[in-house]
Write an enzyme that holds these catalytic residues in place. Structure first.
Site, PDB file in Angstrom:
ATOM      1  N   GLY A  53      19.607  75.739  59.456  1.00 24.35           N
ATOM      2  CA  GLY A  53      20.038  74.891  60.558  1.00 24.35           C
ATOM      3  C   GLY A  53      21.538  74.658  60.489  1.00 24.35           C
TER       4      GLY A  53
ATOM      5  CD  GLN B   6      26.384  71.635  59.370  1.00 25.62           C
ATOM      6  OE1 GLN B   6      25.460  71.869  60.128  1.00 25.62           O
ATOM      7  NE2 GLN B   6      26.285  71.806  58.066  1.00 25.62           N
TER       8      GLN B   6
ATOM      9  CB  CYS C  90      23.775  69.791  54.001  1.00 24.14           C
ATOM     10  SG  CYS C  90      24.859  69.759  55.443  1.00 24.14           S
ATOM     11  CG  LEU C  91      24.534  75.963  55.633  1.00 22.22           C
ATOM     12  CD1 LEU C  91      24.574  76.619  57.006  1.00 22.22           C
ATOM     13  CD2 LEU C  91      24.636  77.010  54.531  1.00 22.22           C
TER      14      LEU C  91
ATOM     15  CG  HIS D 219      19.813  67.880  57.854  1.00 23.67           C
ATOM     16  ND1 HIS D 219      19.915  67.607  56.504  1.00 23.67           N
ATOM     17  CD2 HIS D 219      20.924  68.600  58.155  1.00 23.67           C
ATOM     18  CE1 HIS D 219      21.036  68.127  56.033  1.00 23.67           C
ATOM     19  NE2 HIS D 219      21.662  68.758  57.011  1.00 23.67           N
ATOM     20  CD  GLU D 220      21.210  70.999  61.093  1.00 20.54           C
ATOM     21  OE1 GLU D 220      22.418  70.723  61.259  1.00 20.54           O
ATOM     22  OE2 GLU D 220      20.780  71.558  60.066  1.00 20.54           O
TER      23      GLU D 220
ATOM     24  CG  HIS E  24      25.266  67.630  60.492  1.00 22.92           C
ATOM     25  ND1 HIS E  24      26.231  67.483  59.531  1.00 22.92           N
ATOM     26  CD2 HIS E  24      24.260  68.336  59.911  1.00 22.92           C
ATOM     27  CE1 HIS E  24      25.824  68.085  58.416  1.00 22.92           C
ATOM     28  NE2 HIS E  24      24.629  68.601  58.613  1.00 22.92           N
TER      29      HIS E  24
HETATM   30  C1  QAP Z   1      19.349  71.474  57.037  1.00 19.99           C
HETATM   31  O1  QAP Z   1      20.177  73.130  55.676  1.00 19.99           O
HETATM   32  C2  QAP Z   1      18.001  71.185  56.457  1.00 19.99           C
HETATM   33  O2  QAP Z   1      23.337  74.013  49.248  1.00 19.99           O
HETATM   34  C3  QAP Z   1      19.732  72.914  56.984  1.00 19.99           C
HETATM   35  O3  QAP Z   1      24.183  76.465  48.566  1.00 19.99           O
HETATM   36  C4  QAP Z   1      17.794  71.145  55.088  1.00 19.99           C
HETATM   37  O4  QAP Z   1      20.461  75.305  56.076  1.00 19.99           O
HETATM   38  C5  QAP Z   1      16.955  70.921  57.247  1.00 19.99           C
HETATM   39  C6  QAP Z   1      22.199  75.881  52.159  1.00 19.99           C
HETATM   40  C7  QAP Z   1      16.544  70.860  54.577  1.00 19.99           C
HETATM   41  C8  QAP Z   1      15.720  70.638  56.744  1.00 19.99           C
HETATM   42  C9  QAP Z   1      15.506  70.608  55.414  1.00 19.99           C
HETATM   43  C10 QAP Z   1      22.448  74.836  51.301  1.00 19.99           C
HETATM   44  C11 QAP Z   1      22.631  77.148  51.798  1.00 19.99           C
HETATM   45  C12 QAP Z   1      21.532  75.694  53.457  1.00 19.99           C
HETATM   46  C13 QAP Z   1      23.096  75.042  50.105  1.00 19.99           C
HETATM   47  C14 QAP Z   1      20.568  74.384  55.295  1.00 19.99           C
HETATM   48  C15 QAP Z   1      23.536  76.317  49.742  1.00 19.99           C
HETATM   49  C16 QAP Z   1      23.283  77.366  50.614  1.00 19.99           C
HETATM   50  C17 QAP Z   1      21.145  74.504  53.950  1.00 19.99           C
HETATM   51 CO    CO Z   2      23.576  69.679  57.254  1.00 15.48          CO
END
Ligand code: QAP
Ligand code: CO
Length: 173
Positions: free
Chosen positions: A45, A50, A95-96, A137-138, A141
């Site tokens: 996501g 971001q 989270c990215l 979550h999004e 943001h």
């Molecule tokens: C948000 O998160 C989310 O730490 C999206 O090193 C998270 O795409 C929604 C990511 C959990 C629902 C549940 C994180 C990639 C990606 C990192 C992501 C990383 C590489 C996170």
């Molecule tokens: Co995030």
């Protein structure tokens, strides 16, 4: 369009996003570029803020049971509004914009949102499970909020310590 992902503690992540009013080619180019950077970064996501566009846009591609993210599973959600929310659930989020850190966060279990697609058509979506969590979550943001702000004081301290150490190690390399 070449986008880079802003990471904590970049203050630009705190901006409150604004609604999209024009559904044109420029918007479509942004959505396509967001999808490219999300998949290239192994994300599920991404919110426009971001990548430094303070607009009420989020995209999601929740992996299927084989861990695949085919293009037909991409969701583009513009100007979302939560209309209903029910229950609570906990999930270990990442989270990215906060790379390398994951922690349990409590969210609503199910939600119903209204939103617009890339052509400006209004839609309704009932979400549960990971989709519901990811949308919430999004959407945080879009309000300038990161998941780490939902942690207890003790867990936030743990995060700050771990994250600072990680940044320091990165800078020493
Ligand atoms: C948000 O998160 C989310 O730490 C999206 O090193 C998270 O795409 C929604 C990511 C959990 C629902 C549940 C994180 C990639 C990606 C990192 C992501 C990383 C590489 C996170
Ligand atoms: Co995030």
């Amino acid at each position: 369009m070449n986008l880079t992902i802003l990471t904590y503690p970049d203050k630009r992540l705190k901006q409150v996003s604004k609604n999209v009013t024009v559904f044109d080619e420029k918007l479509h180019k942004l959505l396509d570029a967001m999808n490219n950077v999300m998949l290239a970064s192994n994300g599920i996501g991404l919110a426009a803020i971001q990548v430094n566009f303070p607009l009420n846009i989020l995209i999601l591609n929740i992996p299927d049971s084989d861990g695949e993210q085919p293009p037909e599973n991409l969701m583009e959600i513009i100007n979302p509004v939560i209309m209903k929310k029910n229950g609570t659930t906990t999930y270990q989020e990442g989270c990215l914009s906060v790379p390398g850190f994951y922690e349990d966060v409590e969210r609503f279990d199910t939600i119903s949102i209204s939103y617009q697609d890339r052509d400006g058509n209004t839609k309704i979506l009932d979400a549960d499970n990971l989709l519901s969590i990811a949308i919430q979550h999004e959407m945080d943001h879009l309000s300038g909020k990161l998941f780490i702000e939902k942690l207890s004081y003790a867990r936030r301290k743990k995060f700050e310590k771990e994250y600072k150490r990680m940044l320091k190690e990165k800078n020493e390399r």
